[in-house]
Scaffold this motif. Structure first.
Motif, PDB file in Angstrom:
ATOM      1  N   GLU A  33      41.493  40.547  32.216  1.00  0.00           N
ATOM      2  CA  GLU A  33      41.093  41.314  31.037  1.00  0.00           C
ATOM      3  C   GLU A  33      39.801  42.084  31.310  1.00  0.00           C
ATOM      4  N   GLN A  34      39.824  43.367  31.028  1.00  0.00           N
ATOM      5  CA  GLN A  34      38.653  44.208  31.227  1.00  0.00           C
ATOM      6  C   GLN A  34      37.582  43.903  30.182  1.00  0.00           C
ATOM      7  N   GLY A  35      36.313  44.067  30.579  1.00  0.00           N
ATOM      8  CA  GLY A  35      35.210  43.904  29.644  1.00  0.00           C
ATOM      9  C   GLY A  35      34.879  42.478  29.301  1.00  0.00           C
ATOM     10  N   VAL A  36      35.515  41.527  29.990  1.00  0.00           N
ATOM     11  CA  VAL A  36      35.288  40.103  29.758  1.00  0.00           C
ATOM     12  C   VAL A  36      34.795  39.485  31.067  1.00  0.00           C
ATOM     13  N   TRP A  37      33.829  38.557  30.959  1.00  0.00           N
ATOM     14  CA  TRP A  37      33.335  37.894  32.159  1.00  0.00           C
ATOM     15  C   TRP A  37      34.499  37.256  32.914  1.00  0.00           C
ATOM     16  N   PRO A  38      34.523  37.362  34.258  1.00  0.00           N
ATOM     17  CA  PRO A  38      33.451  37.852  35.141  1.00  0.00           C
ATOM     18  C   PRO A  38      33.508  39.337  35.476  1.00  0.00           C
ATOM     19  N   LEU A  39      34.431  40.096  34.856  1.00  0.00           N
ATOM     20  CA  LEU A  39      34.496  41.519  35.173  1.00  0.00           C
ATOM     21  C   LEU A  39      33.315  42.300  34.617  1.00  0.00           C
ATOM     22  N   THR A  40      32.461  41.654  33.835  1.00  0.00           N
ATOM     23  CA  THR A  40      31.225  42.293  33.388  1.00  0.00           C
ATOM     24  C   THR A  40      30.187  42.354  34.498  1.00  0.00           C
ATOM     25  N   ILE A  41      30.425  41.651  35.606  1.00  0.00           N
ATOM     26  CA  ILE A  41      29.553  41.716  36.784  1.00  0.00           C
ATOM     27  C   ILE A  41      30.002  42.904  37.626  1.00  0.00           C
ATOM     28  N   ARG A  46      34.238  45.886  40.665  1.00  0.00           N
ATOM     29  CA  ARG A  46      34.662  46.714  41.796  1.00  0.00           C
ATOM     30  C   ARG A  46      35.765  46.008  42.587  1.00  0.00           C
ATOM     31  N   PHE A  47      35.604  44.718  42.787  1.00  0.00           N
ATOM     32  CA  PHE A  47      36.619  43.947  43.490  1.00  0.00           C
ATOM     33  C   PHE A  47      37.953  44.033  42.753  1.00  0.00           C
ATOM     34  N   ALA A  48      37.926  43.888  41.432  1.00  0.00           N
ATOM     35  CA  ALA A  48      39.153  43.939  40.646  1.00  0.00           C
ATOM     36  C   ALA A  48      39.821  45.309  40.738  1.00  0.00           C
ATOM     37  N   ALA A  49      39.010  46.350  40.844  1.00  0.00           N
ATOM     38  CA  ALA A  49      39.549  47.706  40.889  1.00  0.00           C
ATOM     39  C   ALA A  49      40.081  48.083  42.263  1.00  0.00           C
ATOM     40  N   HIS A  50      39.436  47.594  43.317  1.00  0.00           N
ATOM     41  CA  HIS A  50      39.746  48.080  44.662  1.00  0.00           C
ATOM     42  C   HIS A  50      40.203  46.996  45.634  1.00  0.00           C
ATOM     43  N   SER A  97      34.301  24.625  36.149  1.00  0.00           N
ATOM     44  CA  SER A  97      33.335  25.664  35.775  1.00  0.00           C
ATOM     45  C   SER A  97      33.709  27.021  36.344  1.00  0.00           C
ATOM     46  N   GLU A  98      34.781  27.088  37.123  1.00  0.00           N
ATOM     47  CA  GLU A  98      35.140  28.333  37.773  1.00  0.00           C
ATOM     48  C   GLU A  98      35.760  29.326  36.782  1.00  0.00           C
ATOM     49  N   SER A  99      35.706  30.597  37.133  1.00  0.00           N
ATOM     50  CA  SER A  99      36.359  31.621  36.324  1.00  0.00           C
ATOM     51  C   SER A  99      37.871  31.551  36.567  1.00  0.00           C
ATOM     52  N   GLY A 100      38.613  32.284  35.769  1.00  0.00           N
ATOM     53  CA  GLY A 100      40.060  32.326  35.952  1.00  0.00           C
ATOM     54  C   GLY A 100      40.515  33.475  36.824  1.00  0.00           C
ATOM     55  N   LEU A 101      39.578  34.134  37.513  1.00  0.00           N
ATOM     56  CA  LEU A 101      39.912  35.321  38.289  1.00  0.00           C
ATOM     57  C   LEU A 101      40.953  35.031  39.366  1.00  0.00           C
ATOM     58  N   HIS A 102      40.865  33.864  39.995  1.00  0.00           N
ATOM     59  CA  HIS A 102      41.777  33.547  41.093  1.00  0.00           C
ATOM     60  C   HIS A 102      43.245  33.634  40.694  1.00  0.00           C
ATOM     61  N   ALA A 103      43.542  33.331  39.433  1.00  0.00           N
ATOM     62  CA  ALA A 103      44.930  33.313  38.969  1.00  0.00           C
ATOM     63  C   ALA A 103      45.531  34.715  38.925  1.00  0.00           C
ATOM     64  N   HIS A 104      44.692  35.741  38.974  1.00  0.00           N
ATOM     65  CA  HIS A 104      45.156  37.126  38.903  1.00  0.00           C
ATOM     66  C   HIS A 104      45.184  37.796  40.271  1.00  0.00           C
ATOM     67  N   LEU A 105      44.975  37.023  41.341  1.00  0.00           N
ATOM     68  CA  LEU A 105      44.861  37.599  42.674  1.00  0.00           C
ATOM     69  C   LEU A 105      46.073  37.287  43.536  1.00  0.00           C
ATOM     70  N   ARG A 106      46.308  38.148  44.487  1.00  0.00           N
ATOM     71  CA  ARG A 106      47.302  37.866  45.516  1.00  0.00           C
ATOM     72  C   ARG A 106      46.650  38.042  46.877  1.00  0.00           C
ATOM     73  N   CYS A 107      47.060  37.199  47.793  1.00  0.00           N
ATOM     74  CA  CYS A 107      46.551  37.230  49.165  1.00  0.00           C
ATOM     75  C   CYS A 107      47.585  37.882  50.065  1.00  0.00           C
TER      76      CYS A 107
END
Length: 253
Positions: A33-41, A46-50, A97-107
């Motif tokens: 989700e845009q505009g929500v931590w941790p994408l506010t960093i 930039r990582f999420a975009a590129h 305590s981790e963010s949920g960012l990993h769940a949206h990633l692919r390796c």
């Protein structure tokens, strides 16, 4: 998780073909989700975009709060490593305590490369050592019987840091003296020399940031930028302080 690079081999380079992980990126069908931590960093946005292309060694530096630990945590978890440190098989867990960012990633992995990995996270090593003590290995010392720095050294000297794999380290210098940091730097040089091991490191240490051949990313309000070691703000501050500590101390007294 993907096993090939959809952008074509030419953009990655044949020299990276045996490395475990070519690239990490947001899943196009499941963006965070845009505009929500941790994408506010900025660096995380930039990582999420590129996405992030990974070579043999990638080093993240920057002030506290710039997203270094958030990024290495997300990449480590997307690879299958435990959020609190350990290998791909580690199950230790104390506090989420981790963010949920990993769940949206692919390796995007390299076919035939090692799937082994280890995540050394300084802030959670005490709980990792407690977990190890609950099912001790005959090859390990009792990490809790060692000093903080000695326990890190013993872990780095163990078989967990040998052979092909993906090694993620989050501010490991926190427990290490200058000479111990040099020893760790030597271990990282050895790991990346075989062309089949990969290091992703976040650090405040000018020693560890000097890892030969590493891609240096400096994080800040600009997101991130590639830099040479001698041009890092980190290096500039250390040089200025060592040349004249009084220039800094006068603001503290």
């Amino acid at each position: 998780m993907g096993t090939s690079d959809p952008r074509g081999a030419g953009m990655i380079g044949e020299e990276f073909s045996r490395l475990p992980l070519r690239r990490v990126e947001v899943r196009p069908d499941d963006p965070p989700e845009q505009g929500v931590w941790p994408l506010t960093i900025p660096a995380v946005a930039r990582f999420a975009a590129h996405g992030l292309d990974l070579g043999a060694a990638t080093v993240l530096v920057g002030e506290n709060g710039t997203g270094k630990s958030t990024l290495v945590e997300a990449v480590a978890m997307a690879y299958g490593l435990n959020a609190e440190g350990g290998s791909t098989g580690a199950m230790n867990r104390t506090y989420a305590s981790e963010s949920g960012l990993h769940a949206h990633l692919r390796c995007i992995r390299s076919g035939g490369a090692s799937r082994w990995g280890f995540f050394l996270r300084a802030e959670t090593m005490h709980s990792f050592f407690t977990h190890q003590a609950s099912a001790p290995s005959p090859w390990d010392p009792n990490f809790h019987h060692l000093s903080h720095g000695e326990s890190f050294g013993a872990l780095l000297d163990s078989s967990r840091f040998e052979g092909p794999g993906f090694y993620v380290l989050d501010e490991p210098e926190s427990a290490l003296s200058f000479t111990a940091q040099l020893a760790l730097l030597g271990r990282l040089i050895d790991l990346t020399a075989d062309g089949r091991s990969q290091v992703l490191l976040s650090t405040h240490s000018p020693v560890l940031a000097s890892l030969p051949g590493a891609r240096l990313l400096e994080l800040g309000e600009w997101g991130w930028r590639e830099s040479a070691w001698e041009d890092l703000e980190l290096i500039d501050h250390y040089r200025r302080f060592l040349d004249g500590p009084e220039r800094y101390l006068r603001y503290l007294v």
